[in-house]
Design a protein around this motif. Structure first.
Motif, mmCIF file in Angstrom:
data_model
loop_
_atom_site.group_PDB
_atom_site.id
_atom_site.type_symbol
_atom_site.label_atom_id
_atom_site.label_comp_id
_atom_site.label_asym_id
_atom_site.label_seq_id
_atom_site.Cartn_x
_atom_site.Cartn_y
_atom_site.Cartn_z
ATOM 1 N N VAL A 86 0.859 -1.184 0.000
ATOM 2 C CA VAL A 86 0.000 0.000 0.000
ATOM 3 C C VAL A 86 0.895 1.234 0.000
ATOM 4 O O VAL A 86 1.738 1.394 0.896
ATOM 5 N N SER A 87 0.722 2.093 -0.992
ATOM 6 C CA SER A 87 1.531 3.302 -1.107
ATOM 7 C C SER A 87 0.736 4.524 -0.673
ATOM 8 O O SER A 87 -0.465 4.622 -0.947
ATOM 9 N N THR A 88 1.425 5.459 -0.028
ATOM 10 C CA THR A 88 0.747 6.696 0.343
ATOM 11 C C THR A 88 0.651 7.662 -0.819
ATOM 12 O O THR A 88 -0.166 8.587 -0.798
ATOM 13 N N GLY A 89 1.499 7.492 -1.846
ATOM 14 C CA GLY A 89 1.477 8.403 -2.977
ATOM 15 C C GLY A 89 1.736 9.834 -2.537
ATOM 16 O O GLY A 89 2.540 10.098 -1.644
ATOM 17 N N SER A 90 1.015 10.762 -3.154
ATOM 18 C CA SER A 90 1.222 12.179 -2.835
ATOM 19 C C SER A 90 0.431 12.630 -1.622
ATOM 20 O O SER A 90 0.495 13.813 -1.249
ATOM 21 N N LEU A 91 -0.300 11.725 -0.967
ATOM 22 C CA LEU A 91 -1.146 12.117 0.164
ATOM 23 C C LEU A 91 -0.365 12.829 1.269
ATOM 24 O O LEU A 91 -0.790 13.897 1.747
ATOM 25 N N PRO A 92 0.790 12.305 1.728
ATOM 26 C CA PRO A 92 1.514 13.027 2.783
ATOM 27 C C PRO A 92 1.931 14.436 2.362
ATOM 28 O O PRO A 92 1.872 15.367 3.173
ATOM 29 N N TYR A 93 2.354 14.599 1.119
ATOM 30 C CA TYR A 93 2.715 15.941 0.633
ATOM 31 C C TYR A 93 1.518 16.872 0.702
ATOM 32 O O TYR A 93 1.607 18.004 1.214
ATOM 33 N N ARG A 94 0.370 16.416 0.218
ATOM 34 C CA ARG A 94 -0.819 17.268 0.192
ATOM 35 C C ARG A 94 -1.318 17.581 1.601
ATOM 36 O O ARG A 94 -1.741 18.704 1.886
ATOM 37 N N VAL A 95 -1.234 16.595 2.485
ATOM 38 C CA VAL A 95 -1.611 16.840 3.876
ATOM 39 C C VAL A 95 -0.646 17.837 4.519
ATOM 40 O O VAL A 95 -1.058 18.720 5.292
ATOM 41 N N ALA A 96 0.646 17.716 4.215
ATOM 42 C CA ALA A 96 1.638 18.633 4.780
ATOM 43 C C ALA A 96 1.381 20.067 4.323
ATOM 44 O O ALA A 96 1.508 21.017 5.120
ATOM 45 N N ILE A 97 1.017 20.237 3.060
ATOM 46 C CA ILE A 97 0.708 21.577 2.556
ATOM 47 C C ILE A 97 -0.513 22.140 3.283
ATOM 48 O O ILE A 97 -0.537 23.302 3.714
ATOM 49 N N ASP A 98 -1.539 21.299 3.445
ATOM 50 C CA ASP A 98 -2.738 21.740 4.174
ATOM 51 C C ASP A 98 -2.392 22.108 5.612
ATOM 52 O O ASP A 98 -2.904 23.097 6.165
ATOM 53 N N ALA A 99 -1.522 21.305 6.231
ATOM 54 C CA ALA A 99 -1.139 21.559 7.619
ATOM 55 C C ALA A 99 -0.370 22.876 7.740
ATOM 56 O O ALA A 99 -0.536 23.619 8.726
ATOM 57 N N ALA A 100 0.479 23.184 6.754
ATOM 58 C CA ALA A 100 1.237 24.431 6.775
ATOM 59 C C ALA A 100 0.296 25.640 6.718
ATOM 60 O O ALA A 100 0.466 26.624 7.450
ATOM 61 N N VAL A 101 -0.710 25.548 5.863
ATOM 62 C CA VAL A 101 -1.694 26.621 5.772
ATOM 63 C C VAL A 101 -2.479 26.740 7.077
ATOM 64 O O VAL A 101 -2.750 27.847 7.572
ATOM 65 N N GLU A 102 -2.831 25.587 7.649
ATOM 66 C CA GLU A 102 -3.590 25.575 8.897
ATOM 67 C C GLU A 102 -2.818 26.245 10.031
ATOM 68 O O GLU A 102 -3.391 26.960 10.868
ATOM 69 N N VAL A 103 -1.494 26.058 10.091
ATOM 70 C CA VAL A 103 -0.675 26.712 11.116
ATOM 71 C C VAL A 103 -0.784 28.228 10.987
ATOM 72 O O VAL A 103 -1.014 28.941 11.975
ATOM 73 N N ALA A 104 -0.598 28.718 9.769
ATOM 74 C CA ALA A 104 -0.661 30.160 9.555
ATOM 75 C C ALA A 104 -2.050 30.704 9.898
ATOM 76 O O ALA A 104 -2.184 31.774 10.514
ATOM 77 N N GLN A 105 -3.082 29.987 9.499
ATOM 78 C CA GLN A 105 -4.440 30.436 9.792
ATOM 79 C C GLN A 105 -4.735 30.405 11.282
ATOM 80 O O GLN A 105 -5.417 31.298 11.812
ATOM 81 N N ALA A 106 -4.211 29.386 11.973
ATOM 82 C CA ALA A 106 -4.422 29.293 13.420
ATOM 83 C C ALA A 106 -3.813 30.496 14.129
ATOM 84 O O ALA A 106 -4.423 31.074 15.049
ATOM 85 N N ILE A 107 -2.608 30.879 13.718
ATOM 86 C CA ILE A 107 -1.962 32.042 14.333
ATOM 87 C C ILE A 107 -2.759 33.313 14.038
ATOM 88 O O ILE A 107 -3.034 34.132 14.920
ATOM 89 N N GLN A 108 -3.169 33.450 12.782
ATOM 90 C CA GLN A 108 -3.922 34.645 12.383
ATOM 91 C C GLN A 108 -5.254 34.747 13.120
ATOM 92 O O GLN A 108 -5.703 35.838 13.486
ATOM 93 N N GLU A 109 -5.873 33.603 13.360
ATOM 94 C CA GLU A 109 -7.195 33.588 13.989
ATOM 95 C C GLU A 109 -7.132 33.422 15.503
ATOM 96 O O GLU A 109 -8.139 33.184 16.159
ATOM 97 N N ARG A 110 -5.920 33.534 16.067
ATOM 98 C CA ARG A 110 -5.719 33.466 17.511
ATOM 99 C C ARG A 110 -6.125 32.123 18.101
ATOM 100 O O ARG A 110 -6.578 32.022 19.242
ATOM 101 N N ARG A 111 -5.946 31.071 17.324
ATOM 102 C CA ARG A 111 -6.232 29.725 17.829
ATOM 103 C C ARG A 111 -4.940 29.079 18.303
ATOM 104 O O ARG A 111 -3.845 29.584 18.052
#
Length: 258
Positions: free
Chosen positions: A208-233
């Protein structure tokens, strides 16, 4: 256990796919015995679309870095970056990897199976110990996406010397089971939402291969970090800078000793 033997273990082995040295180091630190590359992730990290043949040098550079790690390494080389079987074979023989994925499509369409057959045969002559995972893109591009058509292609690749068959895009449990029963080589699929490794094992899947899933999740997580800081979360936790830096220092020493 060899890389080949991982495909015949008691349960399917999970292959995480790295897109750069940092992700490869993280997967190795987590204890995965084998790491692959993801053509999408490698291309995306350099700002290029996937499957355009432009990722050859970036892939080679990443693979050469990964082969110093104490893990098995398998390379996603798209269609071999060439129509010439001899060139593809020369590329594979020079990579120093344990395995490669070689797909049967170009420019988003399936190609005549005789083309990958010739490439697989050439690779096995030039690098007989490399595990060739023949990728059948029928379900990926929704073209000739029937069990019968996929099986015909898989059998042709098996006859050419392929060691495994990768069928990305297949998600229906009944279809997966039929393919596993019809193809006399270890069947590799991508992660299927809703199906665990145990579920996939019961269907006959060996890898079973993860393919590009970890990359795409990592990109989403990076955006989520920035948004969390901006939104005071609350900011999510992460591997420390010190631990991340130590991996890179260890890797630098490892490469210097090669």
């Amino acid at each position: 256990m060899t890389f080949r033997e991982l495909h015949y273990a008691d349960e399917p082995f999970l292959l995480p796919n790295a897109w750069d040295v940092g992700s490869a180091l993280a997967f190795a630190a987590a204890g995965f015995p084998a790491i692959g590359t993801t053509s999408f992730g490698v291309n995306a990290a350099s700002g290029r679309p996937d499957a355009q043949g432009a990722g050859r040098e970036a892939t080679i550079t990443l693979i050469r870095a990964m082969t110093v790690l104490p893990v098995f390494v398998t390379a996603d080389i798209e269609d071999g970056f060439s129509d010439d079987p001899a060139e593809v074979a020369g590329l594979v023989a020079g990579l120093g990897v344990d395995g490669v994925n070689l797909e049967d499509s170009a420019a988003g369409r399936l190609v005549d199976p005789a083309i990958p057959v010739a490439k697989i045969a050439a690779v096995k002559r030039a690098a007989p110990d490399v595990f060739v995972n023949a990728r059948v893109d029928s379900y990926w591009f929704h073209e000739d996406d029937t069990v019968e058509a996929v099986t015909r292609r898989a059998l042709a690749y098996a006859d050419a010397g392929a060691d495994g068959v990768f069928v990305p895009g297949v998600t229906d449990p009944g279809t997966i089971a039929e393919l596993a029963a019809a193809i006399p080589l270890p069947l590799n699929v991508l992660v299927v939402p809703g199906l665990t490794l145990d579920d996939l094992q019961s269907l006959g899947v060996r890898r079973v291969s993860t393919g590009s899933l970890p990359y795409r999740v990592a990109i989403d997580a990076a955006v989520e970090v920035a948004q969390a800081i901006q939104e005071r979360r609350d900011v999510p936790s992460a591997t420390s800078y010190a631990a991340s830096q130590q991996r890179l220092l260890d890797f630098a020493r490892l490469t210097a000793s090669e």
